[in-house]
Structures are given as structure tokens and as C-alpha cells.
Enzyme design. Structure first.
Site, PDB file in Angstrom:
ATOM      1  N   TYR A 166      33.469  16.048  25.932  1.00  0.00           N
ATOM      2  CA  TYR A 166      34.623  15.247  26.322  1.00  0.00           C
ATOM      3  C   TYR A 166      34.745  15.155  27.842  1.00  0.00           C
ATOM      4  O   TYR A 166      35.102  16.139  28.497  1.00  0.00           O
ATOM      5  CB  TYR A 166      35.912  15.859  25.739  1.00  0.00           C
ATOM      6  CG  TYR A 166      36.142  15.542  24.279  1.00  0.00           C
ATOM      7  CD1 TYR A 166      35.248  14.759  23.549  1.00  0.00           C
ATOM      8  CD2 TYR A 166      37.271  16.010  23.626  1.00  0.00           C
ATOM      9  CE1 TYR A 166      35.469  14.459  22.219  1.00  0.00           C
ATOM     10  CE2 TYR A 166      37.507  15.712  22.281  1.00  0.00           C
ATOM     11  CZ  TYR A 166      36.595  14.942  21.593  1.00  0.00           C
ATOM     12  OH  TYR A 166      36.816  14.640  20.278  1.00  0.00           O
ATOM     13  N   LYS A 200      29.435  15.517  19.660  1.00  0.00           N
ATOM     14  CA  LYS A 200      30.542  14.707  19.157  1.00  0.00           C
ATOM     15  C   LYS A 200      31.135  14.015  20.369  1.00  0.00           C
ATOM     16  O   LYS A 200      31.542  14.670  21.333  1.00  0.00           O
ATOM     17  CB  LYS A 200      31.545  15.668  18.530  1.00  0.00           C
ATOM     18  CG  LYS A 200      32.910  15.138  18.204  1.00  0.00           C
ATOM     19  CD  LYS A 200      33.721  16.315  17.681  1.00  0.00           C
ATOM     20  CE  LYS A 200      35.024  15.933  17.047  1.00  0.00           C
ATOM     21  NZ  LYS A 200      35.971  15.325  17.939  1.00  0.00           N
TER      22      LYS A 200
HETATM   23  O1  LIG Z   1      41.245  13.467  22.893  1.00  0.00           O
HETATM   24  P1  LIG Z   1      42.008  14.722  22.688  1.00  0.00           P
HETATM   25  O2  LIG Z   1      43.454  14.562  22.854  1.00  0.00           O
HETATM   26  O3  LIG Z   1      41.439  15.865  23.456  1.00  0.00           O
HETATM   27  O4  LIG Z   1      41.808  15.037  21.151  1.00  0.00           O
HETATM   28  C1  LIG Z   1      41.160  16.143  20.705  1.00  0.00           C
HETATM   29  C2  LIG Z   1      41.148  16.069  19.206  1.00  0.00           C
HETATM   30  O5  LIG Z   1      40.321  15.028  18.783  1.00  0.00           O
HETATM   31  C3  LIG Z   1      39.325  15.547  17.919  1.00  0.00           C
HETATM   32  O6  LIG Z   1      38.192  15.799  18.708  1.00  0.00           O
HETATM   33  C4  LIG Z   1      39.003  14.543  16.839  1.00  0.00           C
HETATM   34  O7  LIG Z   1      40.093  14.384  15.980  1.00  0.00           O
HETATM   35  P2  LIG Z   1      40.790  12.973  15.737  1.00  0.00           P
HETATM   36  O8  LIG Z   1      39.891  12.215  14.801  1.00  0.00           O
HETATM   37  O9  LIG Z   1      42.110  13.268  15.147  1.00  0.00           O
HETATM   38  O10 LIG Z   1      40.858  12.283  17.082  1.00  0.00           O
HETATM   39  C5  LIG Z   1      39.869  16.863  17.418  1.00  0.00           C
HETATM   40  O11 LIG Z   1      38.861  17.749  17.035  1.00  0.00           O
HETATM   41  C6  LIG Z   1      40.642  17.329  18.620  1.00  0.00           C
HETATM   42  O12 LIG Z   1      41.722  18.118  18.284  1.00  0.00           O
END
Ligand SMILES: O=P(O)(O)OC[C@H]1O[C@](O)(COP(=O)(O)O)[C@@H](O)[C@@H]1O
Length: 297
Positions: A166, A200
Site C-alpha cells: 500500500y 495485494k
Molecule cells: O485503504 P485502507 O483504508 O488502508 O484499507 C485497508 C483495508 O482494506 C483491505 O486491504 C481490503 O479490504 P476491503 O475490500 O474492505 O477494502 C483490508 O484488508 C484493510 O483493512
């Protein structure tokens, strides 16, 4: 490249290969694709994510939903894994999330601290571990060091490592944002460079071009962008994240473009469980129909 070929060519230990094989071929559609249910939002965002459908606050309900929907696995934190997974151990694969944080502090310099280990994952019968890496955060140096210890433990214990790659933090906010094509493309490559078995990522948005490096400043279609993201991950398998609630059409299009780009699968949480039970299963069924079109036997 087919999933089986990827598993064969990646020099994986027997433990990693056995676990990935179980996830990809013994659960879900059993065709080498994957649909995962993430349920760590209670930590990452807080209980507000359960307002839309309060029953979703109950971990038992979510694990049953994962079983009923034929998911390849469920991603949860240590506390829920210890208290709730036991009743369903082996029925649906567990991905133990090893780090996580709340969204209460500002996102200027995020780092997601460890609160569980690969040993915990082995003890709980997990088939993979998950690690959130905030690519480009000012705290990246400490994050990389923490990640390295997890990667080495996962290697030693034969545990597949799924990296939530991320882009996050102050710098990326000034370069297209966390889900720009530039950011997601870079994150996929970083996870592959750093030895993730699976990465991911968020779906890339090529229209977010403000202040991105010039190579990303021209027009790309969303299909071109996701194709490039999957290529950037090379032999690391790619999962596409769901994100906040969006319309079903948008989600199905995202799924279709991702699978056509060669992604291994999808990891959709809020879009699945922030709605009534029947509606959740209806969307899951439509997603499975997309995955069924891209078998990698
Ligand atoms: O983008 P953010 O706010 O960090 O979201 C993190 C969340 O999104 C995820 O990566 C994916 O989940 P969602 O499909 O609900 O978006 C979760 O594992 C994590 O809690």
C-alpha cells in the site's frame, strides 16, 4: 502464466507450495484462482465499518459467510483467529494478518506494527500470513527492516507471505495519490523485489495524474494500467483489493479487468459484507462467475 507453473517455477519450499496449493486448488473454485475475504477492518478503520450491516461486527458471521460463499481464505488478526477460527479450522484457509494499526493517527508517516508472528500462524493452522507494507512512507526504512524479519521467518517455516503493498504517507499524496497508476504500479514491483509470494494491491487509477513522473502523465486505460501492474509483479501472484463500497457494476468490471490482466484473484471485504446476507452471496456468486472464466489448471 498459469498458477501451477508459477508455483513450479518459483523455487518455493515444499511447505509454501503445499499451503498455496491447498488455498488455490482445494478451496474456492479449485481452478487456481482465488477469492479471499479480508476482515481486519475493525482494527484498521474501527467499528464504523460495521454500521451498514451490524451483523458484520460478529466474526462468527463472517467466517460462516466465507464458508457459505466458497472463499479460498479469510484474512484476520490474531485476536479473532485465536477466539473464533478454532471452530472452523481447516474448513476455510486462514491468512493470519501479522501487523496492523488504527486509522486514528494521521497518515503522514505510517508504519504498521507487528503483533503476531509466523510461529503464531503455524500454531493456528494458517495457510498464509499477511503483512501490510506502506510503500513510500517516511517510515519505510523501519517498515522494510520489520518486513525482512517476517520474510525470513516465513521462508524458514514454509509459510506463504502475502504483502498488502500500500503506497501511503505524505510523499505519495503529492504524487498522484495512493491509488494512482504510478503508485500501484510501483508498489507491485516493490513487493516482487522484496520477495513476496503474493501481492495485494489496490486497483490502479490512471486518471489520477497530478504531479506523477512524466512516464505516467499520458492517457492509459484502466485495462492498460492493471495489465502493467500484474506484469510489474512478474512471478509474484497478484490479488486486487476491493476498497470502500462501490456499485456492483464497478466491482464486477474491476474483477473482470483484473482477471483478464492475469491477476490470481480478488480480496474483497467491505463490498461483500456491508450488505444483507443474500445480497452478499449474490455478489460473491457473480465474482465467482468471473473467476471461473480464468482457470489456471
Ligand atoms: O485503504 P485502507 O483504508 O488502508 O484499507 C485497508 C483495508 O482494506 C483491505 O486491504 C481490503 O479490504 P476491503 O475490500 O474492505 O477494502 C483490508 O484488508 C484493510 O483493512
Amino acid at each position: 502464466m498459469s498458477t501451477r507453473l508459477r508455483l513450479a517455477q518459483c523455487g518455493l519450499s515444499a511447505g509454501k507450495k503445499a499451503r498455496l496449493h491447498r488455498i488455490l486448488y482445494k478451496h474456492g473454485l479449485g481452478n487456481g484462482t482465488a477469492l479471499f475475504l479480508p476482515y481486519d477492518q475493525g482494527l484498521e478503520h474501527g467499528p464504523r465499518d460495521f454500521f451498514a450491516d451490524p451483523i458484520a461486527a460478529d466474526p462468527k458471521y463472517i467466517i460462516r459467510l466465507a464458508l457459505e460463499g466458497g472463499f479460498n481464505g479469510i484474512a484476520i488478526q490474531i485476536g479473532l483467529a485465536e477466539k473464533f477460527y478454532w471452530d472452523y479450522a481447516g474448513e476455510v484457509p486462514l491468512i493470519l494478518k501479522l501487523n496492523g494499526k488504527t486509522d486514528i493517527p494521521s497518515d503522514v508517516s505510517p508504519l504498521s506494527p507487528l503483533h503476531a508472528s509466523v510461529e503464531d500462524a503455524v500454531r493456528l493452522g494458517a495457510d498464509a500470513v499477511g503483512y501490510t507494507l506502506y510503500v513510500g512512507s517516511p517510515a519505510q526504512e523501519a517498515d522494510f527492516a520489520q518486513y525482512r524479519s517476517v520474510r525470513q521467518d516465513a521462508q524458514r517455516l514454509g509459510m506463504p507471505l502475502i504483502v498488502w503493498a500500500y503506497p501511503r504517507g505524505e510523499a505519495i499524496e503529492h504524487k498522484g495519490g495512493k491509488d494512482s497508476f504510478y503508485a500501484v504500479h510501483y508498489a507491485a514491483r516493490v513487493a516482487s523485489e522484496l520477495g513476496a509470494d503474493v501481492v495485494k494491491v489496490n486497483f490502479p487509477h490512471p486518471e489520477k495524474r497530478t504531479a506523477v513522473p512524466t512516464a505516467y502523465a499520458e492517457e492509459f486505460s484502466s485495462q492498460e494500467a492493471i495489465d502493467a501492474v500484474v506484469r510489474a509483479a512478474n512471478r509474484t501472484m497478484v490479488l486486487i483489493s476491493g476498497g470502500g463500497r462501490a456499485g456492483d457494476e464497478v466491482m464486477l468490471e474491476k474483477a473482470q479487468e483484473s482477471m483478464s490482466a492475469g491477476a490470481t484473484g480478488l480480496i474483497f471485504g467491505r463490498n461483500v459484507w456491508q450488505r444483507e446476507h443474500d445480497e452478499s452471496l449474490r455478489l460473491v456468486d457473480q465474482l465467482r462467475q468471473v473467476l471461473a472464466k480464468y482457470p489456471t489448471p
